[in-house]
Each structure stands twice: as structure tokens, then as C-alpha cells.
Scaffold this motif. Sequence first.
Motif, short mmCIF file in Angstrom:
data_model
loop_
_atom_site.label_atom_id
_atom_site.label_comp_id
_atom_site.label_asym_id
_atom_site.label_seq_id
_atom_site.Cartn_x
_atom_site.Cartn_y
_atom_site.Cartn_z
N SER A 185 0.55 5.83 -0.48
CA SER A 185 -0.12 7.09 -0.81
C SER A 185 0.89 7.98 -1.52
O SER A 185 2.05 8.06 -1.13
CB SER A 185 -0.62 7.79 0.46
OG SER A 185 -1.64 7.06 1.07
N ARG A 231 -0.85 -1.05 -4.39
CA ARG A 231 -2.15 -0.42 -4.28
C ARG A 231 -1.90 1.03 -3.87
O ARG A 231 -1.38 1.31 -2.80
CB ARG A 231 -3.03 -1.12 -3.24
CG ARG A 231 -4.47 -0.59 -3.26
CD ARG A 231 -5.38 -1.44 -2.44
NE ARG A 231 -5.11 -1.31 -1.01
CZ ARG A 231 -5.82 -1.90 -0.06
NH1 ARG A 231 -6.83 -2.69 -0.39
NH2 ARG A 231 -5.50 -1.73 1.20
N ILE A 232 -2.27 1.96 -4.77
CA ILE A 232 -1.92 3.37 -4.60
C ILE A 232 -3.16 4.21 -4.36
O ILE A 232 -4.15 4.11 -5.07
CB ILE A 232 -1.18 3.92 -5.85
CG1 ILE A 232 0.15 3.19 -6.05
CG2 ILE A 232 -0.94 5.40 -5.73
CD1 ILE A 232 0.96 3.73 -7.21
N ARG A 233 -3.07 5.05 -3.32
CA ARG A 233 -4.09 6.09 -3.08
C ARG A 233 -3.49 7.40 -3.56
O ARG A 233 -2.40 7.80 -3.12
CB ARG A 233 -4.44 6.15 -1.60
CG ARG A 233 -5.11 4.87 -1.09
CD ARG A 233 -5.43 4.95 0.40
NE ARG A 233 -4.21 5.08 1.21
CZ ARG A 233 -3.43 4.06 1.56
NH1 ARG A 233 -3.72 2.84 1.15
NH2 ARG A 233 -2.36 4.25 2.30
N THR A 234 -4.21 8.10 -4.44
CA THR A 234 -3.60 9.21 -5.16
C THR A 234 -3.83 10.58 -4.53
O THR A 234 -3.03 11.48 -4.68
CB THR A 234 -4.12 9.25 -6.60
OG1 THR A 234 -5.54 9.44 -6.59
CG2 THR A 234 -3.79 7.96 -7.32
N ASP A 258 0.83 -1.21 0.00
CA ASP A 258 0.00 0.00 0.00
C ASP A 258 0.86 1.26 0.00
O ASP A 258 1.91 1.30 0.65
CB ASP A 258 -0.91 0.02 1.23
CG ASP A 258 -2.00 -1.03 1.15
OD1 ASP A 258 -2.14 -1.66 0.09
OD2 ASP A 258 -2.72 -1.21 2.15
N GLU A 309 -9.14 0.01 -10.90
CA GLU A 309 -9.30 1.30 -10.23
C GLU A 309 -10.66 1.34 -9.57
O GLU A 309 -11.68 1.08 -10.21
CB GLU A 309 -9.15 2.44 -11.22
CG GLU A 309 -9.14 3.81 -10.55
CD GLU A 309 -8.77 4.92 -11.50
OE1 GLU A 309 -8.63 6.07 -11.03
OE2 GLU A 309 -8.63 4.67 -12.71
N SER A 310 -10.69 1.68 -8.28
CA SER A 310 -11.94 1.72 -7.53
C SER A 310 -12.55 3.11 -7.58
O SER A 310 -11.92 4.08 -8.00
CB SER A 310 -11.72 1.29 -6.08
OG SER A 310 -10.79 2.16 -5.46
N THR A 314 -8.51 4.66 -5.69
CA THR A 314 -7.41 3.73 -5.41
C THR A 314 -7.14 2.88 -6.64
O THR A 314 -8.07 2.36 -7.27
CB THR A 314 -7.76 2.83 -4.21
OG1 THR A 314 -8.00 3.63 -3.06
CG2 THR A 314 -6.63 1.85 -3.93
N ARG A 324 -5.11 -0.45 -8.07
CA ARG A 324 -4.43 -1.69 -7.68
C ARG A 324 -3.76 -2.29 -8.90
O ARG A 324 -4.38 -2.45 -9.96
CB ARG A 324 -5.43 -2.69 -7.10
CG ARG A 324 -4.78 -3.98 -6.59
CD ARG A 324 -5.79 -5.09 -6.43
NE ARG A 324 -6.41 -5.45 -7.69
CZ ARG A 324 -5.85 -6.24 -8.61
NH1 ARG A 324 -4.62 -6.73 -8.42
NH2 ARG A 324 -6.49 -6.53 -9.73
N ASP A 341 -13.12 5.17 -5.30
CA ASP A 341 -12.48 6.18 -4.44
C ASP A 341 -11.13 6.63 -4.97
O ASP A 341 -10.41 7.39 -4.31
CB ASP A 341 -12.34 5.65 -3.01
CG ASP A 341 -11.37 4.46 -2.90
OD1 ASP A 341 -10.82 4.02 -3.94
OD2 ASP A 341 -11.17 3.97 -1.77
#
Length: 412
Positions: free
Chosen positions: A148, A173-176, A146, A201-202, A206, A208, A204
Motif C-alpha cells: 500500500s 501489487r499496489i493499492r494506491t 503486496d 489495473e483493477s 489496485t 498489478r 478498485d
Amino acid sequence: MAARVPGSKSLTNRLLLLAAAADGTSTVRAPLVSEDTVAFRQALDVCGIPVQAGPGDTFWKVTGTGRGPTGSARPWCADAGTAARFLPPFAATGHGTFLFDGSSQLRARPQRPLIEALRALGADLEPGPGNGLPLLLRARGVEGGDLSVDSSLSSQYLSGLLMAAPLMRRGLRIRTGDLVSRPYIDMTLALMRRFGADVEESADGTIRVAPRPYDATDIVVEPDASSASYVFAAAAVTGGTVTVPGLGTESLQGDLRFVDVLRRTGADVRVGPTATTVTGNGPLRGGFTVDMGEISDTFMTLAAIAPLADAPITITGVAHARLKESDRVAAMAENLRACGIETAEGPDRLTIHPGTPRPARIACHRDHRIAMSFSVLGLAVPGTVSLDDPDCVAKTFPEFHDEIRRLFQDSP
């Protein structure tokens, strides 16, 4: 008339990286051959990834091993921001010692978000002053997991990490968070999928990426939409007609949306499946505000021709353009004022008022886009513009001046 616009820099350098990371030999057809792409190609070669050019550079064959590079190397990135942002994550998935460096201009550009992200993934890094180049990387593979990423300054950090993600042991898994230039991320993800990446891509935001080798691929590079903005704008201000083959409704490049902005100025725009045509339709219309944050490489094209409109034009959303090859917002304001044009500058915006440009020598700041943008203004108002560094266009469009002359000055 059909314009000869060279291949996309954004596509060419992404494809070089993906081909280097793939298992086998990929063919990149119709690549852009320019200072930035040659620097990227040579940096790969230094890292042990051979790139073989076909006759006349009509194609490049890249032989990857399905993993990151190994050994010791000193990749020279020259002025290429994509090389400085894409290659370190790729190298981190390999094993060895890599010293990335570049020109003084590139050393001044920010690298902090990328360095922080790589450190969070366990990479051993020694950055230069201000968290920039030169950057020493001792690579031993990347576990992944994970992460960010601060993408508020440039989308290139995120693209570099995403393209390296399939080579990480656990994927990524990246939160942008805040993200500028979203179309460039869409481009990166589309190309990764073309090379066989498993990407989701979810809702929200994120993203993956599963661990798996890329597949070698044969792919053609589209003409550069950012470079095409200059010939499209030139048609709009001269009353001419220009068609760019290879740029149409299926283009991967968000900068083709520049023609939608030209439509607001009154130009006739037709986007077909395989080509885009712009025709000038009288004096430019102004009196509007446009957010160009997602197509910021083209904001200068609009700013340079905005004095020819019948009312002010305000461009917003371009704060991150201050961190490119130059402070592009300040540089455009400076040069427009030198031409006698009333211009108001804010942190993320520029307002340009109508006016008759007076002769001025344009300070290019070694920035290819400044030179090409003001060349369009000079075409519309002959004798107005001279450039202090006309050759800086070689970064992305080496034949720019000849092509503009062929299209608009030598044509019957």
C-alpha cells in the motif's frame, strides 16, 4: 506562429529510468536537455548505466542490463525530485550500496511515503533528517508482493515503485489509496507498457505488475505540456496565436488539459491529432472555480494571468503544490500581492481578483514555474514584472526567455 517547446521533463526522466532497466540499448529521441534531466542522466551514469549522447543531444542511447544496478555509487540528484523518487526503487532491485543526495532545496522535499514503501518491501535504508535526503540504501534485490502506498503528497513515489516493479522477484501489487496527479500515473503505466511490461489495473484501483525484464525501445519525447502552458497563456493575454507541434489528441501528458481552462477564459483553442493552437480572443473571462489538482504544474500559469480577467478566479485542489520546489500556493499569493492584486489563500486553494498589476520584483524561490508564470504576466503588462532569479528556468526550459521574446516581442 509555431513555438519551440522543449521535450517533456516527465517523459524524459521516466524514459531514462525505463531504458536503464531494460535489457539492451534504447534510444530516447528529442530528450529535454535541462538541469533536471542532465542530473538524472548523470546519476544513472554514476550507477553504472551508460548514457551516450548523439550529435547536439538530439538523442540519448541508454544501455541497460535488464536488472538493477550493482556496486557502490553516490548519485547526486541536484534539484530533481524525479531523480530522488525514481532512482532509489530501481537501485533497491540491484545489489550494492547507494548514497542518494541533492541540493538543500531537494533535501527539504518529503520522501517519507517512498521510504516507508521500500522498507515494507524489505529494503535496508538510512534516511536523512525528516525522512529525506541524504538516503543510504544497501541493496540486495527486492522480493516484491503486496504493498500500500500513500500517494496523497506526490504521484512520483508511486511512479518510481511501479517502474521498478518488473525487476522485483515476485513483481508487485499496489493499492494506491488517495492519489494526486492521476494523469502522471497514467503516463507511467503507458510508458511501462511501451517497454513491454505486463501491467493490469483493477476497478478498485489496485495495480498489478508482473516480474519480467523490460524490452529495449526506440521512442520520441513529446514537447513538454507544462512548459507549453506558458506560451499558450501568453497567446491568450496578448491576442496572438501560438501552435505547439507534437502536442495533440494522442498526447500522454495530462497537463495539455490546461488549454481547456484557457477556453473557459475565452481563448480560442484547437487540439488536433498532432498539434494544439491557442488564439487570444479579447479580455479574459473570469467568474469561475476550477479544480487543477490533476494538472497542478499549470495552476501557477492561470494564477499569474488571473488578475487580467473580468471577475475573480478560484483555483482548488492544489494542496500538494505546497510540497514542490517551493510552497507554490503561498509563493503565488505573496507575489500577486506584491503586484497589488487582491488574493485569498486557503490550504488547497487560491482566489485571485481582477486588478491592474503594479511594478514588483518577483521572488522566484528558485522555482522555475514561478519565474515562467510571472513572465507571462509581465508580457501582458510591460514594465510590471522583474524576476529575482530569471535563470532558474534552466531547470526545465533553458531557452524560455529567448523563445517568449521571439514569439511575442520580436514578431512583426
